[in-house]
Design a protein around this motif. Structure first.
Motif, PDB file in Angstrom:
ATOM      1  N   ALA A  52      20.025  39.600   0.113  1.00 32.32           N
ATOM      2  CA  ALA A  52      20.666  39.777  -1.190  1.00 32.32           C
ATOM      3  C   ALA A  52      22.182  39.770  -1.044  1.00 32.32           C
ATOM      4  O   ALA A  52      22.881  39.153  -1.855  1.00 32.32           O
ATOM      5  CB  ALA A  52      20.188  41.084  -1.833  1.00 32.32           C
ATOM      6  N   ARG A  55      23.394  36.230  -0.546  1.00 33.85           N
ATOM      7  CA  ARG A  55      23.241  35.350  -1.710  1.00 33.85           C
ATOM      8  C   ARG A  55      24.081  35.795  -2.907  1.00 33.85           C
ATOM      9  O   ARG A  55      24.262  35.036  -3.853  1.00 33.85           O
ATOM     10  CB  ARG A  55      21.778  35.309  -2.148  1.00 33.85           C
ATOM     11  CG  ARG A  55      20.868  34.631  -1.176  1.00 33.85           C
ATOM     12  CD  ARG A  55      19.426  34.766  -1.646  1.00 33.85           C
ATOM     13  NE  ARG A  55      18.511  34.224  -0.700  1.00 33.85           N
ATOM     14  CZ  ARG A  55      17.737  33.166  -0.937  1.00 33.85           C
ATOM     15  NH1 ARG A  55      17.795  32.565  -2.088  1.00 33.85           N
ATOM     16  NH2 ARG A  55      16.918  32.734  -0.012  1.00 33.85           N
ATOM     17  N   TYR A  56      24.530  37.014  -2.879  1.00 32.08           N
ATOM     18  CA  TYR A  56      25.223  37.612  -4.018  1.00 32.08           C
ATOM     19  C   TYR A  56      26.530  36.895  -4.346  1.00 32.08           C
ATOM     20  O   TYR A  56      27.304  36.553  -3.453  1.00 32.08           O
ATOM     21  CB  TYR A  56      25.496  39.089  -3.728  1.00 32.08           C
ATOM     22  CG  TYR A  56      26.317  39.784  -4.773  1.00 32.08           C
ATOM     23  CD1 TYR A  56      25.842  39.943  -6.067  1.00 32.08           C
ATOM     24  CD2 TYR A  56      27.587  40.264  -4.471  1.00 32.08           C
ATOM     25  CE1 TYR A  56      26.594  40.585  -7.035  1.00 32.08           C
ATOM     26  CE2 TYR A  56      28.353  40.914  -5.432  1.00 32.08           C
ATOM     27  CZ  TYR A  56      27.852  41.067  -6.707  1.00 32.08           C
ATOM     28  OH  TYR A  56      28.606  41.701  -7.660  1.00 32.08           O
ATOM     29  N   GLU A  60      28.429  36.817 -11.006  1.00 33.10           N
ATOM     30  CA  GLU A  60      27.142  36.849 -11.708  1.00 33.10           C
ATOM     31  C   GLU A  60      26.713  38.249 -12.120  1.00 33.10           C
ATOM     32  O   GLU A  60      25.645  38.417 -12.699  1.00 33.10           O
ATOM     33  CB  GLU A  60      26.066  36.201 -10.836  1.00 33.10           C
ATOM     34  CG  GLU A  60      26.311  34.724 -10.612  1.00 33.10           C
ATOM     35  CD  GLU A  60      25.286  34.077  -9.700  1.00 33.10           C
ATOM     36  OE1 GLU A  60      24.348  34.765  -9.249  1.00 33.10           O
ATOM     37  OE2 GLU A  60      25.437  32.878  -9.431  1.00 33.10           O
ATOM     38  N   GLY A  61      27.494  39.260 -11.814  1.00 31.02           N
ATOM     39  CA  GLY A  61      27.157  40.621 -12.219  1.00 31.02           C
ATOM     40  C   GLY A  61      27.242  41.586 -11.051  1.00 31.02           C
ATOM     41  O   GLY A  61      27.708  41.237  -9.960  1.00 31.02           O
ATOM     42  N   GLU A  62      26.773  42.803 -11.304  1.00 35.35           N
ATOM     43  CA  GLU A  62      26.835  43.846 -10.286  1.00 35.35           C
ATOM     44  C   GLU A  62      25.790  43.612  -9.191  1.00 35.35           C
ATOM     45  O   GLU A  62      24.722  43.070  -9.439  1.00 35.35           O
ATOM     46  CB  GLU A  62      26.609  45.216 -10.925  1.00 35.35           C
ATOM     47  CG  GLU A  62      27.728  45.628 -11.868  1.00 35.35           C
ATOM     48  CD  GLU A  62      27.514  47.016 -12.423  1.00 35.35           C
ATOM     49  OE1 GLU A  62      26.930  47.862 -11.709  1.00 35.35           O
ATOM     50  OE2 GLU A  62      27.929  47.237 -13.563  1.00 35.35           O
ATOM     51  N   PHE A  63      26.116  44.086  -8.002  1.00 37.72           N
ATOM     52  CA  PHE A  63      25.234  43.880  -6.859  1.00 37.72           C
ATOM     53  C   PHE A  63      23.979  44.737  -6.920  1.00 37.72           C
ATOM     54  O   PHE A  63      22.884  44.267  -6.609  1.00 37.72           O
ATOM     55  CB  PHE A  63      25.987  44.171  -5.540  1.00 37.72           C
ATOM     56  CG  PHE A  63      25.117  44.018  -4.328  1.00 37.72           C
ATOM     57  CD1 PHE A  63      24.715  42.776  -3.894  1.00 37.72           C
ATOM     58  CD2 PHE A  63      24.689  45.135  -3.622  1.00 37.72           C
ATOM     59  CE1 PHE A  63      23.909  42.623  -2.775  1.00 37.72           C
ATOM     60  CE2 PHE A  63      23.880  45.004  -2.506  1.00 37.72           C
ATOM     61  CZ  PHE A  63      23.494  43.741  -2.074  1.00 37.72           C
ATOM     62  N   TYR A  66      20.918  43.456  -8.875  1.00 40.63           N
ATOM     63  CA  TYR A  66      20.474  42.232  -8.211  1.00 40.63           C
ATOM     64  C   TYR A  66      19.707  42.571  -6.927  1.00 40.63           C
ATOM     65  O   TYR A  66      18.613  42.067  -6.683  1.00 40.63           O
ATOM     66  CB  TYR A  66      21.695  41.358  -7.909  1.00 40.63           C
ATOM     67  CG  TYR A  66      21.402  40.143  -7.067  1.00 40.63           C
ATOM     68  CD1 TYR A  66      20.741  39.044  -7.598  1.00 40.63           C
ATOM     69  CD2 TYR A  66      21.798  40.092  -5.727  1.00 40.63           C
ATOM     70  CE1 TYR A  66      20.483  37.921  -6.820  1.00 40.63           C
ATOM     71  CE2 TYR A  66      21.548  38.982  -4.953  1.00 40.63           C
ATOM     72  CZ  TYR A  66      20.892  37.903  -5.507  1.00 40.63           C
ATOM     73  OH  TYR A  66      20.628  36.797  -4.739  1.00 40.63           O
ATOM     74  N   ALA A  67      20.294  43.456  -6.123  1.00 39.00           N
ATOM     75  CA  ALA A  67      19.666  43.837  -4.854  1.00 39.00           C
ATOM     76  C   ALA A  67      18.350  44.564  -5.092  1.00 39.00           C
ATOM     77  O   ALA A  67      17.369  44.350  -4.368  1.00 39.00           O
ATOM     78  CB  ALA A  67      20.621  44.709  -4.035  1.00 39.00           C
ATOM     79  N   VAL A  69      16.181  44.198  -7.491  1.00 33.75           N
ATOM     80  CA  VAL A  69      15.141  43.208  -7.806  1.00 33.75           C
ATOM     81  C   VAL A  69      14.731  42.437  -6.555  1.00 33.75           C
ATOM     82  O   VAL A  69      13.537  42.217  -6.312  1.00 33.75           O
ATOM     83  CB  VAL A  69      15.624  42.257  -8.923  1.00 33.75           C
ATOM     84  CG1 VAL A  69      14.675  41.091  -9.103  1.00 33.75           C
ATOM     85  CG2 VAL A  69      15.789  43.021 -10.228  1.00 33.75           C
ATOM     86  N   MET A  70      15.712  42.041  -5.759  1.00 41.36           N
ATOM     87  CA  MET A  70      15.411  41.306  -4.520  1.00 41.36           C
ATOM     88  C   MET A  70      14.562  42.162  -3.566  1.00 41.36           C
ATOM     89  O   MET A  70      13.616  41.663  -2.959  1.00 41.36           O
ATOM     90  CB  MET A  70      16.706  40.887  -3.820  1.00 41.36           C
ATOM     91  CG  MET A  70      17.522  39.845  -4.559  1.00 41.36           C
ATOM     92  SD  MET A  70      16.950  38.161  -4.347  1.00 41.36           S
ATOM     93  CE  MET A  70      17.329  37.869  -2.639  1.00 41.36           C
TER      94      MET A  70
END
Length: 189
Positions: A52, A55-56, A60-63, A66-67, A69-70
């Motif tokens: 994550a 790829r971050y 595209e937004g906060e980490f 995103y992390a 979900v990953m």
């Protein structure tokens, strides 16, 4: 090709290590069986967190979301993989690739045929039918076999380098072919 993490990516990982424990405790049921223990999920989570971070893209937004979900998806994928491997190991006596075809995909709206099915015979018949079909119908039967093993349409699409819509179209074509095949109809009635 292995990539080397940047200092920024390493800092993201170190700063968000607590997410791994959070995902495991809130979203994953740890059974404690081999390869499904807390330590295994934590290991999978560490790999996913590194992935994550690599790829971050900050634009595209906060980490953290995103992390999260990953991490969750990586752990679910791990569970699916272990379940598939466990089902393969426990089903060594069956000659065909699978023991059952997903009724969600094959059943008609005319009634419930689940009780009448002989799963081993059905798998054999479907394997025989696959030999006689080609093109989209054959791909659809292969997709049905993979679905019966627990693969999602998205995973099948990735495996065949196509879209989910194509996989669903293949399955629809295979269903119509199977429902007009006398061998298949004999196996389900």
């Amino acid at each position: 090709m292995n990539q080397i993490m940047t200092d920024y990516q390493r800092e993201l990982v170190i700063e968000h290590l607590g997410l791994i424990d959070q995902v495991i405790r809130k979203r994953i049921r740890v059974r404690g069986t081999p390869l499904l223990s807390y330590e295994d999920f934590y290991s999978v989570g560490c790999e996913a967190l590194c992935d994550a971070a690599m790829r971050y893209r900050p634009e595209e937004g906060e980490f953290e979301p995103y992390a999260y979900v990953m991490l969750y998806h990586a752990m679910i994928d791990h569970c699916r993989k272990q379940n598939r491997q466990q089902s393969f190991a426990s089903d060594l006596s069956v000659d065909v690739d699978n023991e059952a075809i997903s009724l969600e995909v094959l059943s008609t709206t005319d009634g419930d045929i689940e009780d009448a099915l002989d799963w081993a015979n059905l798998a054999r018949v479907v394997s025989e039918c696959k030999k006689d079909f080609s093109g989209v119908a054959r791909l659809g039967i292969e997709a049905l076999e993979l679905k019966s093993l627990g693969y999602t349409s998205r995973e099948i699409a990735e495996r065949y380098s196509t879209t989910v819509n194509n996989v669903n179209a293949w399955i629809s074509r295979a269903r119509s072919k199977l429902m007009s095949d006398s061998r298949f109809l004999a196996a389900v009635t």
